[in-house]
Structures are given as C-alpha cells and as structure tokens.
Design an enzyme around this catalytic site. Structure first.
Site, PDB file in Angstrom:
ATOM      1  CE  LYS A 172      -1.748   2.903   2.999  1.00 15.89           C
ATOM      2  NZ  LYS A 172      -1.915   4.125   2.192  1.00 15.89           N
ATOM      3  N   GLY A 230       3.129   4.453  13.313  1.00 17.27           N
ATOM      4  CA  GLY A 230       4.065   3.352  13.566  1.00 17.27           C
ATOM      5  C   GLY A 230       3.726   2.607  14.848  1.00 17.27           C
ATOM      6  CD  GLU A 247      13.947   2.649   9.703  1.00 20.92           C
ATOM      7  OE1 GLU A 247      14.155   3.770  10.210  1.00 20.92           O
ATOM      8  OE2 GLU A 247      14.597   1.641  10.008  1.00 20.92           O
ATOM      9  CB  CYS A 281      12.671  10.168   8.436  1.00 21.20           C
ATOM     10  SG  CYS A 281      13.461   8.887   7.514  1.00 21.20           S
ATOM     11  CD  GLU A 379       9.922  13.577  11.642  1.00 20.87           C
ATOM     12  OE1 GLU A 379       8.906  12.884  11.793  1.00 20.87           O
ATOM     13  OE2 GLU A 379      10.935  13.197  11.020  1.00 20.87           O
TER      14      GLU A 379
HETATM   15  C1  UN1 Z   1      17.891   9.500   2.643  1.00 25.02           C
HETATM   16  O1  UN1 Z   1      18.132  10.368   3.463  1.00 25.02           O
HETATM   17  O2  UN1 Z   1      18.576   9.359   1.619  1.00 25.02           O
HETATM   18  O3  UN1 Z   1      11.658   8.565   4.980  1.00 25.02           O
HETATM   19  C2  UN1 Z   1      16.797   8.503   2.800  1.00 25.02           C
HETATM   20  C3  UN1 Z   1      12.815   8.956   4.984  1.00 25.02           C
HETATM   21  C4  UN1 Z   1      13.899   7.915   5.131  1.00 25.02           C
HETATM   22  C5  UN1 Z   1      14.771   7.786   3.958  1.00 25.02           C
HETATM   23  C6  UN1 Z   1      15.861   8.775   3.929  1.00 25.02           C
HETATM   24  N1  UN1 Z   1      13.274   6.647   5.422  1.00 25.02           N
HETATM   25  O4  UN1 Z   1      13.075  10.126   4.859  1.00 25.02           O
END
Ligand code: UN1
Length: 478
Positions: A172, A230, A247, A281, A379
């Site tokens: 999804k 999450g 993540e 992230c 965040e």
């Molecule tokens: C990156 O910094 O190249 O969702 C990847 C995000 C991370 C991936 C970052 N899971 O921003």
C-alpha cells in the site's frame, strides 16, 4: 482520464472508487486518477499472495535474479521519465527525483544479486553423528506500507528484498503518491514477475492499511511513516504475532564545532535541512553550534538559504520544490508561529505565491533556541531548522542525544578526536562526519534507534534479518 488500477493476482482491478492525484507545484495539474482499494480487494490481494508464495520461493535463484535485475535495468533506463513523474507527484526537484529513481533501480539490482547469495551454515553438533544446518526461509506474505516522501526509493527498498528472499507482497503506497508505486508494479509485470507475487492496493491507511494489518495470513509488516501510525502498526502486529519493522521520525542533530570548515558545515546543513524541502526523516533540524563559530555560521546559513531558488519541481532553476500538500504546509506554519511564541528569532518560513498555484514556503531558520523547546523536540517534517548555541563538545553531544529520536546524527569538525568520540557516543543509527545527515547509500544497513526505528535494519544484506526466518535442522548421519 483512465483510472490507474490496483494489481491483484496479476490482474489490473479498478473497483468502485478512484481518487485524483495532484501536483503540489501546480494544483491545476492532475497527474492521474488512481483506483482506491476496498477491504475486500485487500482480502483478494492477500489470497493471491498466499497462492503464489510457495512457487515463487521454489523458483530457481537465476530466474528470480533475472526478474529483479531486469526491473532494476528498466527503472534505470526510464530514470528521466520516472524522475519527472516523481517530481510532479511529490514536489522534490527534478535532479533529486532522478537521483531517487536511480537509487530505486540500483536497489533492485543489488537484491537481484541477493537471490544468488542466500546462503546458510553447516554446523558441527555437540553430539556425535549429527549434522546441523542453519538455513533461511521466506517469512511469507509481507505487507508493505510506504510514505509519500520517497515514493519510488522506499517502495523499492522494501519490495526488492521481500521478493529476493522468496516472499510475496501486498503493498500500500501513500495515498498522496501512488503513481511511482504503480509504475513499479507495471515494470515488475513487464519484467516477467508471476501474477500474485506482487500485489498493489492503493488507497487510505484507515481502510487499506488497516485491512492489511488485520489479515491473519499476512506474516510480516514493513512500515515507514509517522511515529503515531508506527506505534499503531506495532500494536496491531503484536496482537496477531506478525513480524514488524518500523522506520519513523527523526530530530536529527548536526554538531558544528569551532574548528569546522565553515564551507563544509554550511553546505552540509543547507542540504540536510532544506533539500527535498526538509521532507526526509534523515533531515537535520537541530544545528548544535559551538559559540566561537556560531555568529558566522548563522550569517552564512541565512545568506545561503535566502539565496535558494524555490519554485516548481520541474523548473530546472528551482533548488527547492514546494511542500507536499496544504495540510503539511499548515502544520509547518504552525511550528513557525510556535517558534516565535517559544522565544526564538525566526528567519524566513513564510508561505508565498510561486509562479504556479502550489504549496510554496520559504526555508525557516530558528535562532536563539534551546533544546527543551517543542520546536527542538517534535519532528516538523518541513524546511525548518533550529540553531542551538553550545560552549563545547561535551555540551554538544549531550544536546545531540537529548531527544526521543535516534536516526541520523552529524558532526562538522576537522578534529579526528572529536569526530571519533562523536561516532562512538551519538545515540543514532547513522553517523555522518562532515556530510549531510540525509542521503544514504543503497547497499548498507539503514535504520535508527530509540523512537526512530523498531525491528531489524533495512537495506543491504542486513535486510534479510527481517525478510527471512531462520531454520535450524538436525540430521542424524548414523
Ligand atoms: C535518505 O536520506 O537518503 O523517509 C533517505 C525517509 C527515510 C529515507 C531517507 N526513510 O526520509
């Protein structure tokens, strides 16, 4: 406009509902109309994945390798076109979008190789006449739930290992960015993936995501997204004993010491905070700057960020694209207002009218802040970063670690001693020395600690910890 369909059991299925997908650089541009899966569609997708799993896992490694390798090659050959689609759908500038597409292609090629490297161990028993084998088997049917900010790379780095290690998939994608995942689905089918091995179900988290989480035949969930979602995903997985990998967010620090090369520090921080409109992230949102270099750093950052050209993602002059949608922009603006309320000095951060009707915001720098402020603990997920002044390295590392997150942590210094100490003491899954906190290689483990991540690492051969399950077999040789 023709409705882009879900992929269930090798069939393209449009269903009852569909939703338009808009370009955040120009909301008059409709990218496509995408089918919205129902809970029943998810049930069919899981059933198809279940039917296909044993044959897929039993298929010879060469054939599985070739399908993934062709997929990677096709993505790479179409990088300009897919990159343009990504930039149009998500809003990151074209060069970043093409870079992300190349990463996705390379991920498929890396995991094509992993099909040929699924090895095990033959171990001596402590008892006579027995051989022990430790082997890895697919975990089964993997539910993949992906975010909007890396709409091709994140689906790729979850789908490719899932398939490489013999699993089947129900995926999804984020409802804001279905087009790139849909393109991957088309490419997988063109490249010869058998029907049912990969299923695409587009739509809302509350319907499609929940149906995946609730299905007893889904054995593992890989999720990237917000902390709140999450936690919900983890709770659901625990109830039904699904394997889970999360993540989530970050509040990534970059420490800038007095001895830093100012050019390196400013360019790393500019990239970390504002590239991809800060919607990563791994973005750095807390610059922890030693007092001797502080004023010069703020002056140079202000100069550089004010010079950034913000505009439509597909305009080759743009250095930063729009925010992904109205809701995210409103949330960013609330944090800009909060920064003022909390006593920070705010540079930039205003919404502005671009050449087209989109979600444009100037990058924001909050100075005169301290780490306890909400702007430094929560965040934001936009082009907003703070400066926190510290007196020395010890204070810097303490502030860097004083957060509930732990994804990426950077330091800019010319001192080997401090770089080495930071590498050891940073409570983060990724450490970057004289480099941006964001922007990662595709063949090494990726993930964080504390509130940022949960479960085994993604990417590289470490991905097998999540996508396989270990079997220990004892055989009497007597
Ligand atoms: C990156 O910094 O190249 O969702 C990847 C995000 C991370 C991936 C970052 N899971 O921003």
């Amino acid at each position: 406009m023709q409705v882009k369909a879900n992929l269930i059991g090798g069939q393209w299925v449009t269903g009852q509902q569909a939703q338009e997908n808009f370009n955040p650089s120009d909301i008059s541009d409709v990218i496509g109309v995408f089918a919205q899966a129902s809970a029943e569609d998810v049930t069919s997708a899981v059933a198809a994945a279940k039917d296909a799993q044993a044959d897929w896992a039993a298929l010879d490694a060469q054939s599985r390798h070739d399908i993934l390798d062709r997929t990677g090659n096709t993505i790479l050959a179409r990088k300009e076109e897919l990159g343009a689609l990504l930039a149009r759908e998500e809003g990151k500038i074209l060069s970043e979008a093409i870079g992300e597409t190349i990463r996705a292609g390379n991920v498929f090629k890396f995991f094509a190789g992993e099909c040929l490297r699924n090895t095990g161990d033959l171990v001596s028993s402590v008892r006579p006449g027995i051989d022990i084998e430790v082997t890895r088997e697919p975990v089964g049917i993997v539910g993949i739930i992906t975010p909007w900010n890396f709409p091709i790379a994140i689906p790729a780095w979850k789908i490719a290992p899932a398939l490489a290690y013999g699993n089947t998939v129900v995926c999804k994608p984020a409802d804001l960015t279905p087009a790139c995942a849909h393109a991957i689905a088309e490419i997988l089918m063109e490249c010869g993936l058998p029907g049912g091995v990969f299923n695409l179900v587009m739509g809302r988290g509350s319907i499609v995501g929940e149906a995946i989480l609730d299905h007893p035949d889904v054995t593992a969930i890989s999720f990237t997204g917000s902390v709140n979602t999450g936690q919900h995903v983890a709770e659901k997985c625990l109830q039904s004993m699904k394997k889970v990998q999360l993540e989530m967010g970050g509040k990534n620090p970059t420490v800038v010491l007095d001895d830093a090369d100012l050019e390196v520090a400013v360019s790393s921080c500019l990239n970390s905070a504002f590239f991809s409109t800060g919607q990563r992230c791994t973005a750095s949102s807390r610059f922890i700057v030693q007092e001797g270099i502080h004023d010069e750093f703020v002056r140079r950052m202000t100069e550089e960020m004010s010079a950034l050209k913000i505009g439509p993602a597909l305009d080759s002059n743009s250095q930063m694209g729009p925010v992904v949608d109205e809701r995210q922009l409103v949330s960013n603006l609330k944090y800009v207002a909060l920064a003022k309320e909390e006593g920070a000095t705010v540079i930039g951060g205003e919404r502005f009218d671009g050449p087209t009707t989109g979600f444009y915001q100037k990058p924001a720098l909050f100075t005169d802040t301290h780490n306890k402020m909400r702007i430094n603990q929560e965040e934001i997920f936009g082009p907003c970063a703070s400066v926190i002044k510290v007196k020395d390295f010890e204070e810097a590392i303490a502030v860097a670690n004083e957060t509930e997150f732990g994804l990426s942590a950077g330091i800019c210094t010319q001192s080997l001693k401090y770089a080495a100490a930071f590498k050891k003491r940073a409570q983060a899954g990724l450490v970057m020395v004289n480099l941006p906190t964001a922007g990662i290689d595709y063949h090494v483990p990726f993930g964080g600690r504390k509130g940022s991540s949960y479960g085994p690492r993604e990417q590289g051969s470490y991905a097998k910890e999540f996508y396989t399950i270990v079997k220990t077999s004892y055989v009497s040789t007597g």
